[in-house]
Write a protein that holds these residues in place. Structure first.
Motif, mmCIF file in Angstrom:
data_model
loop_
_atom_site.group_PDB
_atom_site.id
_atom_site.type_symbol
_atom_site.label_atom_id
_atom_site.label_comp_id
_atom_site.label_asym_id
_atom_site.label_seq_id
_atom_site.Cartn_x
_atom_site.Cartn_y
_atom_site.Cartn_z
ATOM 1 N N HIS A 1 20.860 117.198 13.053
ATOM 2 C CA HIS A 1 21.355 116.093 12.087
ATOM 3 C C HIS A 1 20.634 114.726 12.472
ATOM 4 O O HIS A 1 20.527 114.675 13.645
ATOM 5 C CB HIS A 1 22.918 116.207 11.933
ATOM 6 N N ALA A 2 20.310 114.175 11.563
ATOM 7 C CA ALA A 2 19.501 112.835 11.820
ATOM 8 C C ALA A 2 20.339 111.756 12.586
ATOM 9 O O ALA A 2 19.795 111.195 13.262
ATOM 10 C CB ALA A 2 19.049 111.998 10.346
ATOM 11 N N LEU A 3 21.711 112.115 12.677
ATOM 12 C CA LEU A 3 22.549 110.929 13.505
ATOM 13 C C LEU A 3 22.711 111.550 14.757
ATOM 14 O O LEU A 3 23.627 110.935 15.262
ATOM 15 C CB LEU A 3 23.645 110.647 12.541
ATOM 16 N N ALA A 4 22.402 112.906 14.916
ATOM 17 C CA ALA A 4 22.866 113.708 16.055
ATOM 18 C C ALA A 4 22.314 112.782 17.397
ATOM 19 O O ALA A 4 23.257 112.805 18.643
ATOM 20 C CB ALA A 4 22.379 114.966 16.169
ATOM 21 N N ARG A 5 21.322 112.047 17.458
ATOM 22 C CA ARG A 5 20.831 111.467 18.541
ATOM 23 C C ARG A 5 21.776 109.992 18.938
ATOM 24 O O ARG A 5 21.385 109.683 19.964
ATOM 25 C CB ARG A 5 19.451 111.205 18.641
ATOM 26 N N ARG A 6 22.463 109.552 18.082
ATOM 27 C CA ARG A 6 23.038 108.435 18.248
ATOM 28 C C ARG A 6 24.367 108.487 19.274
ATOM 29 O O ARG A 6 24.773 109.562 19.197
ATOM 30 C CB ARG A 6 23.704 107.704 16.783
ATOM 31 N N PRO A 7 24.587 107.507 19.932
ATOM 32 C CA PRO A 7 25.626 107.504 20.937
ATOM 33 C C PRO A 7 27.038 107.419 20.216
ATOM 34 O O PRO A 7 27.896 108.082 20.686
ATOM 35 C CB PRO A 7 25.602 106.263 21.873
ATOM 36 N N SER A 8 27.018 106.827 19.143
ATOM 37 C CA SER A 8 28.085 107.012 18.246
ATOM 38 C C SER A 8 27.696 106.736 16.621
ATOM 39 O O SER A 8 26.719 106.250 16.496
ATOM 40 C CB SER A 8 29.020 105.725 18.354
ATOM 41 N N VAL A 9 28.401 107.104 15.813
ATOM 42 C CA VAL A 9 28.097 107.251 14.232
ATOM 43 C C VAL A 9 29.020 106.333 13.382
ATOM 44 O O VAL A 9 30.202 106.570 13.445
ATOM 45 C CB VAL A 9 28.435 108.799 13.813
ATOM 46 N N PRO A 10 28.305 105.581 12.743
ATOM 47 C CA PRO A 10 29.409 104.790 11.667
ATOM 48 C C PRO A 10 29.546 105.942 10.662
ATOM 49 O O PRO A 10 28.828 106.610 10.178
ATOM 50 C CB PRO A 10 28.174 103.775 11.172
ATOM 51 N N LEU A 11 30.820 105.918 10.446
ATOM 52 C CA LEU A 11 31.528 106.868 9.462
ATOM 53 C C LEU A 11 30.805 106.657 8.004
ATOM 54 O O LEU A 11 30.567 107.824 7.387
ATOM 55 C CB LEU A 11 32.829 106.964 9.418
ATOM 56 N N SER A 12 30.379 105.422 7.620
ATOM 57 C CA SER A 12 29.915 105.303 6.269
ATOM 58 C C SER A 12 28.544 105.887 6.295
ATOM 59 O O SER A 12 28.057 106.222 5.014
ATOM 60 C CB SER A 12 29.740 103.821 6.192
ATOM 61 N N MET A 13 27.900 106.466 7.267
ATOM 62 C CA MET A 13 26.394 107.025 7.013
ATOM 63 C C MET A 13 26.595 108.347 6.841
ATOM 64 O O MET A 13 25.470 108.966 6.366
ATOM 65 C CB MET A 13 25.598 106.674 8.283
ATOM 66 N N LEU A 14 27.971 108.922 6.769
ATOM 67 C CA LEU A 14 28.118 110.287 6.486
ATOM 68 C C LEU A 14 28.401 110.513 5.030
ATOM 69 O O LEU A 14 28.806 111.700 4.548
ATOM 70 C CB LEU A 14 28.994 110.889 7.516
ATOM 71 N N ALA A 15 28.176 109.439 4.193
ATOM 72 C CA ALA A 15 28.804 109.472 2.782
ATOM 73 C C ALA A 15 28.143 110.669 1.935
ATOM 74 O O ALA A 15 28.682 111.140 0.957
ATOM 75 C CB ALA A 15 28.545 108.066 2.127
ATOM 76 N N THR A 16 26.759 110.723 2.223
ATOM 77 C CA THR A 16 26.026 111.885 1.605
ATOM 78 C C THR A 16 25.979 113.354 2.260
ATOM 79 O O THR A 16 25.340 114.209 1.756
ATOM 80 C CB THR A 16 24.680 111.347 1.283
ATOM 81 N N THR A 17 26.624 113.320 3.480
ATOM 82 C CA THR A 17 26.651 114.698 3.941
ATOM 83 C C THR A 17 28.120 115.461 3.490
ATOM 84 O O THR A 17 29.181 114.965 3.502
ATOM 85 C CB THR A 17 26.747 114.555 5.654
ATOM 86 N N GLY A 18 27.671 116.849 3.322
ATOM 87 C CA GLY A 18 29.044 117.641 3.253
ATOM 88 C C GLY A 18 29.917 117.864 4.474
ATOM 89 O O GLY A 18 29.478 117.855 5.518
ATOM 90 N N PHE A 19 31.078 117.801 4.201
ATOM 91 C CA PHE A 19 32.041 118.001 5.033
ATOM 92 C C PHE A 19 32.644 119.408 5.411
ATOM 93 O O PHE A 19 33.012 119.959 4.351
ATOM 94 C CB PHE A 19 33.380 117.046 5.208
ATOM 95 N N VAL A 20 33.088 119.839 6.443
ATOM 96 C CA VAL A 20 33.728 121.181 6.647
ATOM 97 C C VAL A 20 35.124 120.569 6.915
ATOM 98 O O VAL A 20 35.343 120.153 7.928
ATOM 99 C CB VAL A 20 33.182 122.056 7.925
ATOM 100 N N VAL A 21 36.168 121.264 6.282
ATOM 101 C CA VAL A 21 37.676 120.633 6.595
ATOM 102 C C VAL A 21 38.774 121.743 6.577
ATOM 103 O O VAL A 21 38.142 123.217 6.163
ATOM 104 C CB VAL A 21 37.910 119.593 5.454
ATOM 105 N N THR A 22 39.871 121.637 7.069
ATOM 106 C CA THR A 22 40.619 122.642 6.917
ATOM 107 C C THR A 22 41.659 122.544 5.462
ATOM 108 O O THR A 22 41.496 121.204 5.440
ATOM 109 C CB THR A 22 41.745 122.353 8.169
#
Length: 301
Positions: A175-196
């Motif tokens: 993933h494009a954000l995988a190299r970041r030490p932390s991830v702003p949650l807002s940057m995942l707005a267009t990413t699909g989520f796996v949830v329970t």
């Protein structure tokens, strides 16, 4: 009916083959003992002893009753002792339900300590989602459960915090954000989520969606999975991102990375609670001993 006292008196006479010694053993006078044996023989309709001036011996019927009486008294004594141990929380059964994610961290240590302290209790373990655990506890099929907060009001369900852990984002390794030490949650707005699924744990599900809304978006659900390790497996397979507890992130898995999230949210929303829950209506000394084991572990750090 033959009462316990009469059976004990018979066994004493049968073992001593002497009424006076049997009476001394029973701490009673001989005449009442002789009368008791005669009542027993009358009740059974047969002689149990052959008596003469020189000796007392068992009849075949008496020998048969002695074998039965001894086994009955031993069984009763063992049953009484077991009952006392159950009442003291030292014996019996305890059914514990749990989430898969709690097994990887605290639960094995809790179980080891409890089994070492109370080896006479049989532990029965059942894995289940939060909703399944609540149903089992309220329905009487389980004694205590380790789960996330239910997210709904459950009458008579007592809960106590066991552990609190931060939330991490699980990302496919490419993933494009995988190299970041932390991830702003807002940057995942267009990413699909796996949830329970929400029906398996409304509290956890709603907390994850609430964090995304605070980050300014409603997540697109790409896949659903009942168990957290399955969620992580789907992330590793490239199906999307997932918000998971830090205990899950502590287990290394090929193809997935875990990162802290950045979002402006209340502190309690940035953490997940693992609680233990039980039915406050039901009394159980064994369960209370188990709860005390967990509390001592918490106080010990």
């Amino acid at each position: 009916m033959i009462d316990l006292r009469l059976l004990q008196q018979f066994v004493a006479v049968a073992e001593e083959l002497h009424f006076h010694r049997a009476a001394q053993r029973l701490h009673m006078a001989q005449p009442p003992l002789s009368q008791a044996i005669r009542r027993l023989e009358a009740a059974l309709g047969t002689a149990l002893f052959v008596r003469n001036q020189r000796r007392v011996s068992l009849t075949p019927a008496g020998a048969a009753l002695l074998d039965v009486a001894r086994r009955t008294l031993v069984t009763l004594s063992d049953g009484i002792e077991h009952t006392r141990r159950v009442a003291a929380g030292l014996a019996g059964q305890l059914t514990v339900t749990f989430l898969d994610m709690s097994v990887a961290d605290r639960l094995p240590t809790i179980l080891r300590r409890f089994r070492a302290a109370v080896p006479g209790v049989e532990l029965r373990l059942q894995e289940g989602t939060t909703s399944e655990q609540v149903e089992a506890i309220v329905g009487g099929a389980a004694d205590v459960g380790f789960m996330r907060r239910p997210g709904i009001v459950v009458p008579h369900l007592a809960v106590e915090l066991v552990a609190r852990e931060p939330i991490r984002v699980a990302l496919p390794q490419r993933h494009a954000l995988a190299r970041r030490p932390s991830v702003p949650l807002s940057m995942l707005a267009t990413t699909g989520f796996v949830v329970t699924p929400r029906e398996k744990g409304p509290g956890f599900h709603d907390q994850i969606l609430g964090l995304c809304r605070l980050a300014g978006f409603s997540p697109v659900v790409a896949q659903q999975a009942r168990q957290m390790q399955t969620v992580v497996g789907l992330v590793a397979a490239g199906f999307g991102a997932a918000l998971v507890p830090a205990s899950v992130a502590a287990v290394r898995r090929r193809g997935v990375v875990f990162r802290p999230i950045r979002v402006s949210a209340p502190e309690d929303m940035l953490h997940l609670d693992l609680i233990m829950a039980w039915d406050a209506r039901r009394a159980s000394t064994v369960r209370d001993r188990f709860l005390d084991t967990v509390r001592r572990m918490r106080s010990d750090g």
